[in-house]
Scaffold this motif. Structure first.
Motif, PDB file in Angstrom:
ATOM      1  N   ALA A  90      21.969  15.118 -11.035  1.00 60.47           N
ATOM      2  CA  ALA A  90      22.156  13.669 -11.130  1.00 60.47           C
ATOM      3  C   ALA A  90      22.583  13.063  -9.810  1.00 60.47           C
ATOM      4  CB  ALA A  90      23.195  13.348 -12.208  1.00 60.47           C
ATOM      5  N   CYS A  91      22.363  13.793  -8.706  1.00 58.92           N
ATOM      6  CA  CYS A  91      22.770  13.265  -7.398  1.00 58.92           C
ATOM      7  C   CYS A  91      21.736  13.504  -6.307  1.00 58.92           C
ATOM      8  CB  CYS A  91      24.119  13.854  -6.991  1.00 58.92           C
ATOM      9  SG  CYS A  91      25.044  12.815  -5.835  1.00 58.92           S
ATOM     10  N   GLY A  92      20.606  14.131  -6.653  1.00 60.94           N
ATOM     11  CA  GLY A  92      19.540  14.303  -5.676  1.00 60.94           C
ATOM     12  C   GLY A  92      19.540  15.612  -4.923  1.00 60.94           C
TER      13      GLY A  92
ATOM     14  N   LEU B 296      20.930  15.123   5.176  1.00 62.73           N
ATOM     15  CA  LEU B 296      20.625  13.835   4.552  1.00 62.73           C
ATOM     16  C   LEU B 296      21.068  13.816   3.102  1.00 62.73           C
ATOM     17  CD1 LEU B 296      18.030  14.138   2.434  1.00 62.73           C
ATOM     18  CD2 LEU B 296      16.710  14.134   4.544  1.00 62.73           C
ATOM     19  N   HIS B 297      21.240  12.606   2.588  1.00 64.51           N
ATOM     20  CA  HIS B 297      21.504  12.399   1.175  1.00 64.51           C
ATOM     21  C   HIS B 297      20.496  11.381   0.665  1.00 64.51           C
ATOM     22  CE1 HIS B 297      23.442  12.087  -2.642  1.00 64.51           C
ATOM     23  NE2 HIS B 297      24.566  12.653  -2.253  1.00 64.51           N
ATOM     24  N   LEU B 298      19.663  11.773  -0.292  1.00 64.48           N
ATOM     25  CA  LEU B 298      18.802  10.803  -0.949  1.00 64.48           C
ATOM     26  C   LEU B 298      19.701   9.783  -1.628  1.00 64.48           C
ATOM     27  CD1 LEU B 298      16.066  13.133  -2.479  1.00 64.48           C
ATOM     28  CD2 LEU B 298      16.095  11.978  -0.259  1.00 64.48           C
TER      29      LEU B 298
ATOM     30  N   ASP C  46      18.531  18.455  -5.874  1.00 67.97           N
ATOM     31  CA  ASP C  46      17.243  19.122  -6.051  1.00 67.97           C
ATOM     32  C   ASP C  46      16.245  18.651  -5.003  1.00 67.97           C
ATOM     33  OD1 ASP C  46      17.433  16.610  -7.243  1.00 67.97           O
ATOM     34  OD2 ASP C  46      16.041  17.077  -8.865  1.00 67.97           O
ATOM     35  N   GLY C  47      16.309  17.350  -4.671  1.00 65.28           N
ATOM     36  CA  GLY C  47      15.462  16.807  -3.611  1.00 65.28           C
ATOM     37  C   GLY C  47      15.863  17.305  -2.242  1.00 65.28           C
ATOM     38  N   HIS C  48      17.176  17.405  -2.002  1.00 67.50           N
ATOM     39  CA  HIS C  48      17.651  17.914  -0.708  1.00 67.50           C
ATOM     40  C   HIS C  48      17.125  19.336  -0.481  1.00 67.50           C
ATOM     41  CE1 HIS C  48      21.456  15.196  -1.364  1.00 67.50           C
ATOM     42  NE2 HIS C  48      20.329  14.514  -1.296  1.00 67.50           N
ATOM     43  N   THR C  49      17.200  20.155  -1.530  1.00 68.92           N
ATOM     44  CA  THR C  49      16.760  21.541  -1.412  1.00 68.92           C
ATOM     45  C   THR C  49      15.260  21.615  -1.167  1.00 68.92           C
ATOM     46  OG1 THR C  49      18.544  22.204  -2.917  1.00 68.92           O
ATOM     47  CG2 THR C  49      16.769  23.774  -2.574  1.00 68.92           C
TER      48      THR C  49
ATOM     49  N   PRO D 211      23.457   9.651 -16.222  1.00 67.12           N
ATOM     50  CA  PRO D 211      22.608  10.593 -16.970  1.00 67.12           C
ATOM     51  C   PRO D 211      21.120  10.277 -16.924  1.00 67.12           C
ATOM     52  CG  PRO D 211      23.923   9.237 -18.470  1.00 67.12           C
ATOM     53  CD  PRO D 211      24.465   9.010 -17.091  1.00 67.12           C
ATOM     54  N   ARG D 212      20.748   9.112 -16.369  1.00 63.50           N
ATOM     55  CA  ARG D 212      19.338   8.803 -16.194  1.00 63.50           C
ATOM     56  C   ARG D 212      18.963   8.701 -14.713  1.00 63.50           C
ATOM     57  NH1 ARG D 212      16.756   4.214 -19.663  1.00 63.50           N
ATOM     58  NH2 ARG D 212      14.946   5.212 -18.680  1.00 63.50           N
ATOM     59  N   PHE D 213      19.758   9.289 -13.853  1.00 65.43           N
ATOM     60  CA  PHE D 213      19.452   9.287 -12.421  1.00 65.43           C
ATOM     61  C   PHE D 213      18.109   9.979 -12.167  1.00 65.43           C
ATOM     62  CE2 PHE D 213      19.339  11.479  -8.346  1.00 65.43           C
ATOM     63  CZ  PHE D 213      19.647  10.450  -7.457  1.00 65.43           C
ATOM     64  N   ASP D 214      17.322   9.381 -11.321  1.00 65.20           N
ATOM     65  CA  ASP D 214      16.081   9.971 -10.821  1.00 65.20           C
ATOM     66  C   ASP D 214      15.700   9.184  -9.578  1.00 65.20           C
ATOM     67  OD1 ASP D 214      13.896  11.636 -10.627  1.00 65.20           O
ATOM     68  OD2 ASP D 214      13.077  11.168 -12.601  1.00 65.20           O
ATOM     69  N   PHE D 215      14.732   9.660  -8.811  1.00 66.80           N
ATOM     70  CA  PHE D 215      14.361   8.962  -7.577  1.00 66.80           C
ATOM     71  C   PHE D 215      12.858   9.042  -7.373  1.00 66.80           C
ATOM     72  CE2 PHE D 215      15.568  13.320  -6.424  1.00 66.80           C
ATOM     73  CZ  PHE D 215      14.452  13.755  -5.727  1.00 66.80           C
ATOM     74  N   ASP D 216      12.355   8.194  -6.481  1.00 64.07           N
ATOM     75  CA  ASP D 216      10.934   8.170  -6.154  1.00 64.07           C
ATOM     76  C   ASP D 216      10.618   9.371  -5.261  1.00 64.07           C
ATOM     77  OD1 ASP D 216       8.358   7.645  -5.040  1.00 64.07           O
ATOM     78  OD2 ASP D 216       8.621   5.502  -5.417  1.00 64.07           O
ATOM     79  N   GLU D 217       9.790  10.266  -5.748  1.00 68.84           N
ATOM     80  CA  GLU D 217       9.531  11.527  -5.034  1.00 68.84           C
ATOM     81  C   GLU D 217       8.710  11.338  -3.763  1.00 68.84           C
ATOM     82  OE1 GLU D 217       9.644  14.744  -8.686  1.00 68.84           O
ATOM     83  OE2 GLU D 217       7.902  13.405  -8.509  1.00 68.84           O
ATOM     84  N   THR D 218       8.202  10.130  -3.520  1.00 67.76           N
ATOM     85  CA  THR D 218       7.558   9.850  -2.236  1.00 67.76           C
ATOM     86  C   THR D 218       8.492  10.159  -1.083  1.00 67.76           C
ATOM     87  OG1 THR D 218       6.333   8.053  -3.302  1.00 67.76           O
ATOM     88  CG2 THR D 218       6.346   8.067  -0.902  1.00 67.76           C
ATOM     89  N   VAL D 219       9.794  10.049  -1.338  1.00 66.91           N
ATOM     90  CA  VAL D 219      10.797  10.249  -0.295  1.00 66.91           C
ATOM     91  C   VAL D 219      10.832  11.685   0.217  1.00 66.91           C
ATOM     92  CG1 VAL D 219      12.784  10.903  -1.751  1.00 66.91           C
ATOM     93  CG2 VAL D 219      13.151   9.529   0.313  1.00 66.91           C
TER      94      VAL D 219
END
Length: 403
Positions: free
Chosen positions: A113-115, A174-176, A117-120, A377-385
């Protein structure tokens, strides 16, 4: 913090090199794999295994099991030069995911819920690209860190020597950031994120009958005065030009209407940017609690913990990140120099050891319902990033690792 809406800004994909654009589907695949298998701090075994498997497949030298589940990968360039570290945190949060997406968490009560997974995924993409394109001078050290959300994995990784052999000259991370729209980046010199300090205080009075207060020492009255008095630390003891926060987040006392409580328990957090304030809040809080309790005939126990120091960016490395971002991001908002938060991050422990820069990469897209705040609990982000993050990291390497 955000000067505009969270609607995505125009992202010029032509500024992302074709090889990284081609990586985008794999970046999304990796990110979703991690998102489905979230793990709490120092328990990131599935995450670490997946990372190590990829590094092994790509022939990248790496070491596992650092500070429990951390990994360090080494990617040499094709000629001598400086050493740049890139840090990515891996852990998730104890939150039940409410998103109804195909890649929602498979682990009950745990969620990315904090990004992280994207950082990794971004760090993995950077590792893959650099291993295939080692045309840079020096060495890149990728640090996959456990337990950023708590109790903190950066300090034990530093103590385990991840910044040595080879010695790191600078570090970036970085932090998304869902407080900024996709197509923007926040970076600044100096303090970026706050110190995190926590406290638990128990006021010990003398309980009794609610109709006979003169026979008691009312812990609730004493606790209420402590709460009010603690607010004067920032308003009357801290330079008005220096930001600080003292928050009481929990106050528990009593169990019946007609009983004066024997004890009252307070819990809270302290935040500040100036490293020179380290130790000040603890000392002042002790003085205030002691004085208030003494004046009422109560006693107390104060447990004060310094968790993370402030995240303080080195001006030269921040300038490097800013100059790179300007070549990748061209939007009306673009680079946000005032981006700063009282949230904390244990990237601070790395930045205490070597010069570096931590920055925010906008990831929100309100038009796709991808703008919920961090830890929601509904955190998500645009994967284009994800591709943008790899491009920025790679360009930082290319600009820093020169001879």
């Amino acid at each position: 913090m955000v000067a505009t809406s969270l609607k995505p800004l125009h992202v010029d994909q032509s500024r992302i090199r074709p090889e990284i654009q081609a990586l985008q589907p794999r970046l999304v695949e990796w990110r979703r794999h991690f998102h489905q298998r979230p793990e709490l701090g120092f328990r990131e075994r599935l995450t670490a295994e997946a990372i190590a498997q990829k590094l092994q497949e790509w022939g990248i030298e790496h070491q596992t099991g650092i500070a429990e589940t951390g990994i360090v990968a080494i990617i040499p360039g094709n000629r001598p030069g400086p050493v740049l570290a890139i840090r990515a945190d891996m852990d998730a949060l104890p939150i039940q995911e409410l998103n109804q997406v195909p890649y929602r968490s498979l682990h009950d009560g745990v969620m990315h819920a904090c990004g992280h997974d994207g950082h990794t995924a971004i760090a993995l993409g950077t590792a893959y690209y650099l291993s295939q394109h080692p045309d840079f001078a020096g060495t890149v050290k990728l640090i996959f860190q456990p337990a950023e959300e708590g109790p903190g994995g950066a300090k034990p990784m530093v103590e385990a020597g991840v910044l040595k052999n080879p010695d790191v000259d600078a570090i970036i991370g970085l932090h998304l950031w869902n407080n900024l729209p996709l197509g923007s980046l926040g970076v600044r010199d100096g303090a970026m994120m706050a110190a995190v300090e926590l406290f638990d205080c128990t006021i010990k009075g003398r309980g009794g009958h609610g109709a006979m207060p003169h026979q008691t020492v009312d812990s609730i009255v004493v606790g209420a005065q402590v709460v009010n008095a603690l607010q004067t630390i920032v308003s009357r003891n801290v330079d008005p030009l220096k930001a600080g926060v003292v928050t009481i987040g929990s106050f528990h006392a009593g169990h019946a209407r007609n009983v004066i409580a024997n004890t009252a328990k307070l819990q809270g957090t302290v935040r500040y940017f100036d490293p020179g304030l380290e130790g000040f809040f603890e000392q002042r809080m002790e003085q205030i609690v002691s004085g208030v309790c003494q004046s009422h005939g109560a006693s107390y126990e104060l447990d004060y913990k310094r968790i993370y120091p402030p995240v303080v960016n080195n001006s030269a490395i921040a300038s490097l990140v800013r100059s790179v971002a300007e070549t990748v991001i061209e939007t009306p908002l673009g680079i946000v120099p005032e981006c700063q938060t009282m949230g904390g991050e244990d990237m601070s422990f790395f930045l205490q050891e070597v010069p570096g820069c931590y920055f925010f990469l906008g990831a929100a897209n309100i038009e796709r319902d991808l703008a919920y705040p961090h830890h929601h609990p509904r955190f998500d982000f645009d994967e284009t990033v994800l591709g943008m993050g790899v491009e920025i990291f790679v360009r930082c390497v290319e600009k820093f690792c020169v001879n």
